[in-house]
Write a protein that holds these residues in place. Sequence first.
Motif, mmCIF file in Angstrom:
data_model
loop_
_atom_site.group_PDB
_atom_site.id
_atom_site.type_symbol
_atom_site.label_atom_id
_atom_site.label_comp_id
_atom_site.label_asym_id
_atom_site.label_seq_id
_atom_site.Cartn_x
_atom_site.Cartn_y
_atom_site.Cartn_z
ATOM 1 N N ILE A 1 34.367 6.237 -41.714
ATOM 2 C CA ILE A 1 35.746 5.805 -41.445
ATOM 3 C C ILE A 1 36.140 4.702 -42.419
ATOM 4 O O ILE A 1 37.232 4.718 -43.003
ATOM 5 C CB ILE A 1 35.895 5.306 -39.993
ATOM 6 C CG1 ILE A 1 35.699 6.455 -39.000
ATOM 7 C CG2 ILE A 1 37.270 4.673 -39.784
ATOM 8 C CD1 ILE A 1 35.681 6.004 -37.546
ATOM 9 N N TYR A 2 35.247 3.745 -42.603
ATOM 10 C CA TYR A 2 35.519 2.617 -43.501
ATOM 11 C C TYR A 2 35.756 3.101 -44.932
ATOM 12 O O TYR A 2 36.744 2.721 -45.582
ATOM 13 C CB TYR A 2 34.366 1.630 -43.445
ATOM 14 C CG TYR A 2 34.519 0.465 -44.393
ATOM 15 C CD1 TYR A 2 35.303 -0.634 -44.051
ATOM 16 C CD2 TYR A 2 33.891 0.478 -45.644
ATOM 17 C CE1 TYR A 2 35.456 -1.697 -44.938
ATOM 18 C CE2 TYR A 2 34.035 -0.579 -46.526
ATOM 19 C CZ TYR A 2 34.819 -1.660 -46.171
ATOM 20 O OH TYR A 2 34.976 -2.701 -47.043
ATOM 21 N N GLY B 1 38.867 5.322 -45.269
ATOM 22 C CA GLY B 1 40.042 4.481 -45.099
ATOM 23 C C GLY B 1 40.388 3.715 -46.359
ATOM 24 O O GLY B 1 41.562 3.616 -46.742
ATOM 25 N N ALA C 1 46.836 8.798 -42.090
ATOM 26 C CA ALA C 1 46.152 8.918 -40.796
ATOM 27 C C ALA C 1 45.780 10.368 -40.500
ATOM 28 O O ALA C 1 44.703 10.642 -39.951
ATOM 29 C CB ALA C 1 47.044 8.368 -39.689
ATOM 30 N N LEU D 1 42.782 10.977 -42.571
ATOM 31 C CA LEU D 1 41.599 10.308 -42.020
ATOM 32 C C LEU D 1 41.011 11.104 -40.864
ATOM 33 O O LEU D 1 39.798 11.334 -40.804
ATOM 34 C CB LEU D 1 41.977 8.891 -41.550
ATOM 35 C CG LEU D 1 40.838 8.061 -40.938
ATOM 36 C CD1 LEU D 1 39.765 7.759 -41.976
ATOM 37 C CD2 LEU D 1 41.374 6.761 -40.335
ATOM 38 N N ASP E 1 37.245 3.413 -32.466
ATOM 39 C CA ASP E 1 36.836 3.987 -33.749
ATOM 40 C C ASP E 1 36.638 5.503 -33.703
ATOM 41 O O ASP E 1 35.584 6.023 -34.085
ATOM 42 C CB ASP E 1 35.556 3.302 -34.265
ATOM 43 C CG ASP E 1 35.736 1.794 -34.406
ATOM 44 O OD1 ASP E 1 36.822 1.376 -34.840
ATOM 45 O OD2 ASP E 1 34.797 1.053 -34.072
ATOM 46 N N THR F 1 37.289 -1.546 -40.289
ATOM 47 C CA THR F 1 38.391 -1.896 -41.180
ATOM 48 C C THR F 1 38.226 -3.336 -41.658
ATOM 49 O O THR F 1 37.927 -4.226 -40.865
ATOM 50 C CB THR F 1 39.755 -1.756 -40.467
ATOM 51 O OG1 THR F 1 39.745 -2.577 -39.296
ATOM 52 C CG2 THR F 1 40.021 -0.325 -40.073
ATOM 53 N N GLN G 1 44.030 -0.686 -43.996
ATOM 54 C CA GLN G 1 43.111 0.230 -43.306
ATOM 55 C C GLN G 1 43.403 0.262 -41.809
ATOM 56 O O GLN G 1 43.372 1.320 -41.177
ATOM 57 C CB GLN G 1 41.666 -0.223 -43.495
ATOM 58 C CG GLN G 1 41.032 0.035 -44.836
ATOM 59 C CD GLN G 1 39.651 -0.592 -44.882
ATOM 60 O OE1 GLN G 1 39.521 -1.818 -44.930
ATOM 61 N NE2 GLN G 1 38.619 0.232 -44.852
ATOM 62 N N ILE H 1 46.348 2.401 -40.758
ATOM 63 C CA ILE H 1 46.023 3.837 -40.814
ATOM 64 C C ILE H 1 45.181 4.237 -39.610
ATOM 65 O O ILE H 1 45.430 5.278 -38.977
ATOM 66 C CB ILE H 1 45.286 4.156 -42.136
ATOM 67 C CG1 ILE H 1 46.212 3.962 -43.331
ATOM 68 C CG2 ILE H 1 44.749 5.597 -42.108
ATOM 69 C CD1 ILE H 1 45.503 4.009 -44.674
ATOM 70 N N GLU H 2 44.183 3.425 -39.268
ATOM 71 C CA GLU H 2 43.305 3.781 -38.154
ATOM 72 C C GLU H 2 44.050 3.774 -36.819
ATOM 73 O O GLU H 2 43.784 4.610 -35.948
ATOM 74 C CB GLU H 2 42.100 2.848 -38.088
ATOM 75 C CG GLU H 2 41.080 3.299 -37.048
ATOM 76 C CD GLU H 2 39.767 2.552 -37.116
ATOM 77 O OE1 GLU H 2 39.108 2.446 -36.062
ATOM 78 O OE2 GLU H 2 39.388 2.092 -38.202
#
Length: 456
Positions: A23-24, A27, A58, A61, A227, A260, A265, A268-269
């Motif tokens: 994810i990190y 992102g 998003a 992601l 997350d 994030t 970031q 977006i998450e």
Amino acid sequence: MQHILDMIANGTKMAEKDHEELIYEVGLELVDSYEIVYDPENLIPNDDDMANRVLEAAIDLLELVGVYSIDTKKVLQIPRDNILRSIQNSRNYLNIGEGIDRYLLTLQDNADKKMPLIMGGPNASPVTPDLYIPIHRSYSKYKDIGAIAPASLDVTTSASFAKKGPENLMRARQAVQLVKEACASEGRPDMCIVTPPHIEDPIAAVSIANPRFMGPGDLQEIIPRLDLKINSDELSRVYHYKMTGSNYMCSPMVLRGITTDSPEQFAIEIVAEALKSQVIYGASVFLKYPVHINPADCYKTLWASFLSSMAISQNSLCFHGSVINNSAGPCTEMMMYETAVQTIGYVACGCDILSGPVSNNGNMSNHVAGLDAQFMAEIARFATELSRKDANYLCMELFSRYQHKLNSPDIGKSFVECYNPETIEPTKEYLDVYEQAIDDVYAILRHKNRRTAHGR
């Protein structure tokens, strides 16, 4: 639901830590490729096109990293078509409450700044049983408050298994009955209430989702894992709510500082979590609770949350709202300013619901009171008349008045210190703080307009 279960069964095995790192990394790449740029000069973003790019990022992601199943240690890969279909199938209206307390939510974009639903209440802050009814009465007495977000019932449990045993089930029913009694005491027996937030056991949560306790006008609440994760307890509740026709919302506590680093970031998450709430849970409402590890990150967290609200609202993604979370406590100027900044920002960015306001970060028992929610309602009404430019100016000015206190906020007063628990009336001191804070908000804007008129 069977489709979701099939996706879980066919998912890719992965360690939870590896999914968080994915994810990190993804992102970071999306921030660059979609040119999402943090603007420290403006607390409320003023770039509609960037908000649209946040939604596109998003979607990417969610498609690229999938959703992690805590139970199976597998990643659900979600096809892009499924994500887009969930956006196209968003509900256009939602009824909550019943009878004269019925409230109709209609999907809006941030160009149409209607008054949001004020979901007043302690919002998970702890309240002891002796004050549970008086405190919730202090919210339900205000007609501007259209729904109640209850407190956690602050009790000493008698058994180590209480969170998943019969004692938790009893506490769940007790809390619902107390909130309903509080609303009825103020002549509002049919107003919408949300599931009391301390109910984590799915058996207890499902048990109160019936007409004897919570009816069709109420909102069941699921607080999902952080997350882009899911677990079987959440899915069990979703299935039950769907089968019983209950309205339910997903209320993730989105935390900046784990997957994030940057506010870009984070924005977006947050939107990816909103998409997850639609694709996986089919939720009636997405209600975010944005928080941060370090108080110094408060400004960036607000910027990211405002930007995510713009992305959701102007693309009619879903009904959505935000919890107003404050570090200061009731009967303080600081808490009023914190509430005003978030309220003005979220109205300017198109939120459908404002919930709270939470005081003392929800950490102090009985440090909640209804006048703070009425203040939120008054400021929200005022904010509907503001241009985004004026809203940003106000937020910047108000934020500067309490920023230096964030590491050591004003604790404020307990309910019995700022309300008469018998008459459910605020003290003169509390009313004075309330009136002064409203005057301050208006005065800041008047000062700006005078400077503009004189060409400064």
